[in-house]
Design an enzyme around this catalytic site. Structure first.
Site, short mmCIF file in Angstrom:
data_model
loop_
_atom_site.label_atom_id
_atom_site.label_comp_id
_atom_site.label_asym_id
_atom_site.label_seq_id
_atom_site.Cartn_x
_atom_site.Cartn_y
_atom_site.Cartn_z
CB CYS A 70 -0.90 -0.01 1.24
SG CYS A 70 -1.90 1.48 1.45
CB CYS A 177 -2.80 3.69 -6.14
SG CYS A 177 -4.03 2.81 -5.13
#
Length: 262
Positions: A70, A177
């Site tokens: 992440c 991302c």
């Protein structure tokens, strides 16, 4: 061998699939907390607290390494995670692949969440690794959330909106991302311009998977006999792979290869 991965939601699928390709014999622990999404708009203190909870749930399964799959958690919580878990548990963060994308110069775009786009962290990476490339930051509002829920129409809208903000002469796109890697082919199709050289996409999944193996002194063994389990945790509790995960090639791959965890 047991490798744990953590994220707010299913953005960890790309890195988990990359680990499984390198070591099909590795047991995987996937720890997330989708009920707390999105993490991006939260304060750094909130993100750190959430990330620590998700990491502790994974660490309780005694993995050999923990991948923080992440970008947001890596930006805000990596020091706290390493302070608590290392050296017993190696912690591998995720960094946008700006350096390899910018190595060839020219026009480069970084697709990222609105919270990351324009942030001091990302601007610092561009300053450190952007070199001579002409780097454009492209915010992608709603894309991670649409991917998390497998909402095809919302994914198409978000990808099209980000593609419209991407320079027409772009040579490479950084997927800033981890969720975005799940639709890399769709992003390529949306951004590729007729008559232009093939677009280069730069994600982080392969690099973090390889780094996790290096940290524990293991070599890739892609032909190893698949014999590992798959443990899925949501908010620290055992769960099945979310239905939305099966929307993506990586999720279907993990589900198909799963055997009961030991």
């Amino acid at each position: 061998m047991k490798i744990a991965l953590m994220d707010s939601g299913i953005g960890l699928l790309a890195a988990a699939a990359a680990v499984r390709r390198l070591r099909p014999d590795a047991e995987l622990v996937l720890s997330s907390d989708p009920g707390s999404m999105p993490w991006g708009p939260r304060t750094p203190e909130d993100i750190t607290a959430l990330a620590l909870d998700v990491a502790r749930a994974a660490a309780a399964h005694r993995p050999d390494a923990l991948i923080v799959a992440c970008n947001t958690a890596s930006v805000h919580a990596l020091p706290a995670l390493r302070a608590e878990l290392e050296p017993t548990l190696p912690v591998i963060g995720t960094v946008p692949a700006i350096k390899p994308a910018a190595a060839g110069g020219g026009s480069v775009a970084i697709w990222a969440t609105p919270a990351t786009t324009g942030s001091p962290y990302q601007r610092g990476l561009i300053g450190d690794f952007g070199g001579t490339a002409d780097v454009t930051e492209v915010p992608c509002p709603g894309l991670a959330d649409a991917l998390e829920h497998g909402d095809e129409a919302a994914i198409d809208r978000a990808v099209a909106a980000a593609a419209a903000l991407t320079p027409s002469d772009v040579r490479a796109v950084v997927l800033g991302c981890t969720h975005y890697e799940l639709v890399a082919a769709r992003i390529r199709d949306a951004v590729q311009r007729p008559g232009r050289p093939p677009l280069a996409l730069h994600g982080s999944a392969g690099a973090v998977a390889a780094q996790a193996l290096r940290r524990i002194g293991a070599d890739p063994a892609p032909t190893a006999e698949p014999s590992a389990g798959l443990t899925v945790l949501q908010a620290g509790r055992p769960a099945a792979l979310p239905q939305a995960a099966l929307t993506y090639t990586e999720g279907r791959m993990l589900a198909a290869a799963a055997v009961p965890a030991r």
